[in-house]
Design an enzyme around this catalytic site. Sequence first.
Site, PDB file in Angstrom:
ATOM      1  N   LYS A 151       0.857  -1.198   0.000  1.00 57.78           N
ATOM      2  CA  LYS A 151       0.000   0.000   0.000  1.00 57.78           C
ATOM      3  C   LYS A 151       0.885   1.237   0.000  1.00 57.78           C
ATOM      4  O   LYS A 151       1.969   1.244   0.597  1.00 57.78           O
ATOM      5  CB  LYS A 151      -0.868  -0.033   1.252  1.00 57.78           C
ATOM      6  CG  LYS A 151      -1.939   1.027   1.320  1.00 57.78           C
ATOM      7  CD  LYS A 151      -2.807   0.779   2.551  1.00 57.78           C
ATOM      8  CE  LYS A 151      -3.874   1.848   2.699  1.00 57.78           C
ATOM      9  NZ  LYS A 151      -4.660   1.671   3.911  1.00 57.78           N
ATOM     10  N   SER A 246      -9.598   1.526   3.470  1.00 63.96           N
ATOM     11  CA  SER A 246      -8.884   2.330   2.511  1.00 63.96           C
ATOM     12  C   SER A 246      -7.842   1.551   1.701  1.00 63.96           C
ATOM     13  O   SER A 246      -7.244   2.098   0.768  1.00 63.96           O
ATOM     14  CB  SER A 246      -8.176   3.485   3.218  1.00 63.96           C
ATOM     15  OG  SER A 246      -7.321   2.970   4.187  1.00 63.96           O
ATOM     16  N   SER A 270      -9.637  -0.748   7.654  1.00 61.38           N
ATOM     17  CA  SER A 270      -9.140  -0.485   6.308  1.00 61.38           C
ATOM     18  C   SER A 270      -8.565  -1.672   5.575  1.00 61.38           C
ATOM     19  O   SER A 270      -8.295  -1.569   4.386  1.00 61.38           O
ATOM     20  CB  SER A 270      -8.075   0.605   6.354  1.00 61.38           C
ATOM     21  OG  SER A 270      -8.662   1.819   6.752  1.00 61.38           O
TER      22      SER A 270
END
EC number: 6.3.5.7
Lengths: 599, 168
Positions: A151, A246, A270
């Site tokens: 990420k 997210s 997330s």
Amino acid sequence: MGVGIKTRSGSGRVATARLSAQPGGPRSQWAAAFLAALPIVPRGVAARWRRAAAAPGEGEGRSAGVRRRRRAGGAMLRTSLRQVSAALKDGRVTPTELCQRCLALIKTTKFLNAYITVAEETALKQAEESEKRYKRGQPLGILDGIPIAVKDNFNTAGIETTCASNMLKGYISPYNATVVQKLLDQGAVLLGKTNLDEFAMGSGSTDGVFGPVRNPWSYSKQYKDKSVPKSHSEDEESNWVITGGSSGGSAAAVSSFTCFAALGSDTGGSTRNPAAHCGVVGLKPTYGLISRHGLIPLVNSMDVPGILTRCVDDAAVLLGSLAGHDPKDSTTIQDDFKPFEIPNLTDFSKLSIGIPKEYHAPGLSSEILALWSKAADLFKNAGAKVVEVSLPHTRYSIVCYHVLCTAEVASNMARFDGLEYGHRSDMKDSTESMYAATRREGFNDVVRGRILSGNYFLLKQNYEKYFVKAQKVRRLIANDFVKVFRSGVDILLTPTTLSDAALYTEFIQEDNRTRSAQDDILTQAANMAGLPAINVPTALSERGLPVGLQFIGRSFQEKQLLTVAKWFEKQVQFPVIQLEEVKRHDSGVFQHKKSASFS
Amino acid sequence: MRAVLLGPWLRAGTGPRPHPATPHRAPHRALRAAPTAPNTACDSQQRLPAAGRDLPALKQKVSVEVLDHLEQLALVDFRDSEGVERLQKAIQFADQLHEVNTDGVEPMDSVLEDRCLYLREDDVTEGNCTKELLENAREKVEEYFVAPPGNIPLPKLEERETFLQGSK
């Protein structure tokens, strides 16, 4: 914008398989199988993939040896991490070949917008190094040569780290986050950085500056079979669903087979939220188990690096490589961590599953409720003790999170002033005005909103009323869990999300805060209490989209948590996503299945 | 459509009436309806903190002085009325915390509060990376980061270019 899933004939028009486009058509065979109360013979997830890999394809007239090799190499993308690692060791596929296939697939699935940066050159270099090691017979471990995505809020040396924000566009990290370093030290191949909500604030992966991430399931046969587009031209453009957030990019990357595992971060759900929407396993480890050094922080007291993989076993492999004390992160515990192989769950008599009644939240879709119920039945029938429990402060968890998160964000975002790194405004009048201008230009509405709210809650006149109050409520929430676990419950079983993935066009009709408040409800409390939690993909919804269930365990008892999760995964036999792009790459394997889109 | 109640497992079986799952209607529409639909049977147990639709009215609007103060503290601006609205809603949302009785409860800073924080030996183990660290800075001179002149406070509200200016 041409989101062209071109047909084989290259006509450029979008054609999709329509086996049962009319309403009331046959439901997905796997969802039907699971929802029908028939005893399911466990065949194991691994068996399904092994079968797929060995299925005879039609080939294209090449020599049998090459065909076999191509087939073996091609189907590799859809195997589990352990299996591909074994294949690397046996020489059935080479790290460079694997890396190249993944990179090619990333290119064809570019419309998903899962990756912000693809580190092609460095990845190939790492793959070559790995190949040399395999040739010498000295691989570094099970992760050697495995393509992994990270990420974009983890620092990666020499690779741009943006957090999907203008503030860090062009920022090249000078160091590797500890978890990234650990992966690289074991020979993993870092394919690139994945997309997210700006600074990991959001629950849809829609608010980053690089655009929203599309859920690969939007393009799956399973979803297309169920959807009735309003008109032909609107087909692909308005019909796609979000990944959740997210860590949406990481989930999409794993779900679309471009990598074997991905790192996400989990502050309020997330990792688990996008895992549920994308049909992958999302593990949130106990707070303090995995180092946060190098993870650009959102909420220091709740953040953890998250692990996204296609099966529970792979998550255990990643966990084993990443967990452990880090001198550079003083919030990691000092106890020794022993990597483990997940044992088979055989003795259910000692297992107690808790069903927290407050998680039956308003808005929970009836499908998920049914699945939750069936899952509880599954455990009961296997001999476990299944009890209803109560976590009375659950409904305040989201409010508490809202206050603590914005307060910590106000503090954590203060470091972005343009002076030492990141975007810098041209304003030169004074330091303060330069800071203000830089931050005005660099942050989006969501981030600014949270900073301002956080500062409000931290004002002297509000400190006790809001911030300290929220900290007290946090203790109440954490104590709820302690009480439940002390009463003999081992694992909690809850839904992960309230519903399956929403259409992007519907999702953006509410603002970020409202959406986060709605979507984080079931996942947030585990972050409050620092407990480990995992999303296991369970079944497909009526719309053909994945739905997952969540298991929450005791602190630092990941082994028990993963044991239960793995057993459950084996029972539900979650279907493999059928993506046209991947089929094309894995040519020769699935050609015996006729598909209307290959004209 | 199968039976939807988590019957045997939840004694509070009178859960909220399930909304029909229609394809293409995002469940969020129903979510918006849920908080306002009264469910008196288990209201006290199951009511979700309202996510923004029917919150109790804000006791008083945040004054411009406070907004100005926040802009100066945070060094970010509200940008427009939407930004101010966002703050008002956030405060309304957070006000629900006051429903909880926290008498005698200690605030919790960290879930690892019962452990000792790790402190390492005061030995220099790494460093000497001036060059790498300076690479990311836009303005620098030799080994210094260059900042505009300091000790100059932000212009006051009247002189600043901010949305709040008009609202005094």
